[in-house]
Design a protein around this motif. Sequence first.
Motif, mmCIF file in Angstrom:
data_model
loop_
_atom_site.group_PDB
_atom_site.id
_atom_site.type_symbol
_atom_site.label_atom_id
_atom_site.label_comp_id
_atom_site.label_asym_id
_atom_site.label_seq_id
_atom_site.Cartn_x
_atom_site.Cartn_y
_atom_site.Cartn_z
ATOM 1 N N THR A 42 17.844 53.704 8.384
ATOM 2 C CA THR A 42 17.128 54.902 7.938
ATOM 3 C C THR A 42 15.674 54.615 7.599
ATOM 4 O O THR A 42 14.858 55.522 7.605
ATOM 5 N N MET A 43 15.368 53.371 7.312
ATOM 6 C CA MET A 43 13.994 53.013 6.944
ATOM 7 C C MET A 43 13.123 52.731 8.165
ATOM 8 O O MET A 43 11.916 52.584 8.041
ATOM 9 N N ALA A 44 13.730 52.660 9.326
ATOM 10 C CA ALA A 44 12.990 52.328 10.539
ATOM 11 C C ALA A 44 12.326 53.575 11.115
ATOM 12 O O ALA A 44 12.902 54.664 11.096
ATOM 13 N N GLY A 45 11.145 53.412 11.625
ATOM 14 C CA GLY A 45 10.433 54.518 12.270
ATOM 15 C C GLY A 45 11.088 54.937 13.571
ATOM 16 O O GLY A 45 10.828 56.023 14.080
ATOM 17 N N ASP A 46 11.914 54.067 14.105
ATOM 18 C CA ASP A 46 12.626 54.361 15.346
ATOM 19 C C ASP A 46 14.138 54.372 15.105
ATOM 20 O O ASP A 46 14.925 53.852 15.880
ATOM 21 N N GLU A 47 14.533 55.020 14.023
ATOM 22 C CA GLU A 47 15.941 55.041 13.596
ATOM 23 C C GLU A 47 16.883 55.485 14.707
ATOM 24 O O GLU A 47 17.937 54.885 14.911
ATOM 25 N N ILE A 48 16.522 56.539 15.443
ATOM 26 C CA ILE A 48 17.407 57.037 16.494
ATOM 27 C C ILE A 48 17.648 55.965 17.551
ATOM 28 O O ILE A 48 18.759 55.834 18.074
ATOM 29 N N LEU A 49 16.628 55.196 17.872
ATOM 30 C CA LEU A 49 16.789 54.134 18.867
ATOM 31 C C LEU A 49 17.663 53.008 18.321
ATOM 32 O O LEU A 49 18.578 52.537 18.993
ATOM 33 N N LYS A 50 17.391 52.587 17.097
ATOM 34 C CA LYS A 50 18.203 51.525 16.490
ATOM 35 C C LYS A 50 19.662 51.950 16.382
ATOM 36 O O LYS A 50 20.566 51.161 16.645
ATOM 37 N N ASN A 51 19.896 53.201 15.998
ATOM 38 C CA ASN A 51 21.266 53.708 15.937
ATOM 39 C C ASN A 51 21.909 53.698 17.321
ATOM 40 O O ASN A 51 23.075 53.333 17.473
ATOM 41 N N SER A 52 21.150 54.095 18.338
ATOM 42 C CA SER A 52 21.676 54.109 19.702
ATOM 43 C C SER A 52 22.059 52.701 20.154
ATOM 44 O O SER A 52 23.126 52.504 20.743
ATOM 45 N N PHE A 53 21.214 51.728 19.862
ATOM 46 C CA PHE A 53 21.507 50.342 20.250
ATOM 47 C C PHE A 53 22.746 49.835 19.520
ATOM 48 O O PHE A 53 23.636 49.220 20.124
ATOM 49 N N ALA A 54 22.778 50.083 18.216
ATOM 50 C CA ALA A 54 23.902 49.598 17.399
ATOM 51 C C ALA A 54 25.209 50.285 17.812
ATOM 52 O O ALA A 54 26.253 49.626 17.903
ATOM 53 N N ASN A 55 25.164 51.581 18.078
ATOM 54 C CA ASN A 55 26.370 52.299 18.495
ATOM 55 C C ASN A 55 26.873 51.782 19.837
ATOM 56 O O ASN A 55 28.077 51.617 20.033
ATOM 57 N N PHE A 56 25.943 51.520 20.750
ATOM 58 C CA PHE A 56 26.319 50.991 22.068
ATOM 59 C C PHE A 56 27.019 49.641 21.910
ATOM 60 O O PHE A 56 28.076 49.409 22.499
ATOM 61 N N ALA A 57 26.452 48.777 21.094
ATOM 62 C CA ALA A 57 27.059 47.459 20.867
ATOM 63 C C ALA A 57 28.422 47.597 20.184
ATOM 64 O O ALA A 57 29.392 46.928 20.567
ATOM 65 N N PHE A 58 28.517 48.473 19.188
ATOM 66 C CA PHE A 58 29.770 48.636 18.453
ATOM 67 C C PHE A 58 30.865 49.196 19.357
ATOM 68 O O PHE A 58 32.026 48.783 19.265
ATOM 69 N N GLU A 59 30.525 50.129 20.223
ATOM 70 C CA GLU A 59 31.516 50.675 21.157
ATOM 71 C C GLU A 59 32.088 49.562 22.035
ATOM 72 O O GLU A 59 33.287 49.525 22.293
ATOM 73 N N HIS A 60 31.240 48.664 22.481
ATOM 74 C CA HIS A 60 31.723 47.567 23.315
ATOM 75 C C HIS A 60 32.574 46.580 22.515
ATOM 76 O O HIS A 60 33.525 46.005 23.047
ATOM 77 N N PHE A 61 32.272 46.407 21.253
ATOM 78 C CA PHE A 61 33.110 45.599 20.371
ATOM 79 C C PHE A 61 34.503 46.231 20.273
ATOM 80 O O PHE A 61 35.525 45.553 20.387
ATOM 81 N N GLU A 62 34.535 47.545 20.085
ATOM 82 C CA GLU A 62 35.809 48.257 19.988
ATOM 83 C C GLU A 62 36.588 48.174 21.303
ATOM 84 O O GLU A 62 37.818 47.991 21.299
ATOM 85 N N ILE A 63 35.891 48.311 22.416
ATOM 86 C CA ILE A 63 36.537 48.207 23.724
ATOM 87 C C ILE A 63 37.217 46.842 23.860
ATOM 88 O O ILE A 63 38.382 46.750 24.269
ATOM 89 N N ALA A 64 36.500 45.795 23.508
ATOM 90 C CA ALA A 64 37.069 44.444 23.583
ATOM 91 C C ALA A 64 38.286 44.309 22.663
ATOM 92 O O ALA A 64 39.300 43.700 23.045
#
Length: 170
Positions: free
Chosen positions: A90-112
């Motif tokens: 939330t403190m990042a100026g590019d929060e939406i991008l950081k969330n998108s990156f983190a969500n993408f990585a987390f989804e792949h963790f869940e898939i594995a």
Amino acid sequence: MADAHHDNLIITGLKNAHAMEEQALSIMRPQVKRIENYPEVARRLELHITETEGQIARLDELLDRFGSDNSALKDMALSFTGSMAAMGHTMAGDEILKNSFANFAFEHFEIAAYKSLLVLAELGGHGQATAALQANLKEEESMARWLDDNLRGVTTRFAALKESGETAKV
């Protein structure tokens, strides 16, 4: 053939998956509340929150079949770390991008994790667990695909908002 060793492996995996899904909720719920300029992301997160709640219900059912339940300590610990991760962005100026990156990585963790659980179900002769695990896997793969397909659009919108001087707030 099911045995105590394989039962213990899959029960541990199911408890871990339960905690992982609780963590996912603790990441997504704060994100969706903060979104202002990306309605398509909010809609998809809301859908995936509902899917995740269903995944938790399936995992609860499976754990119940094994005469076990979720690990409240694991659920609490991972939910806490998920909340902290979401808050950190939330403190990042590019929060939406950081969330998108983190969500993408987390989804792949869940898939594995679900692919591994499917192997454990197979090794332990727990075919009754396969349908629920496949359903969870399919939803995670769908979310990962959506994130992948929409990263360009989210990034483009973020850049356009920043360039125009508008808030690029999530």
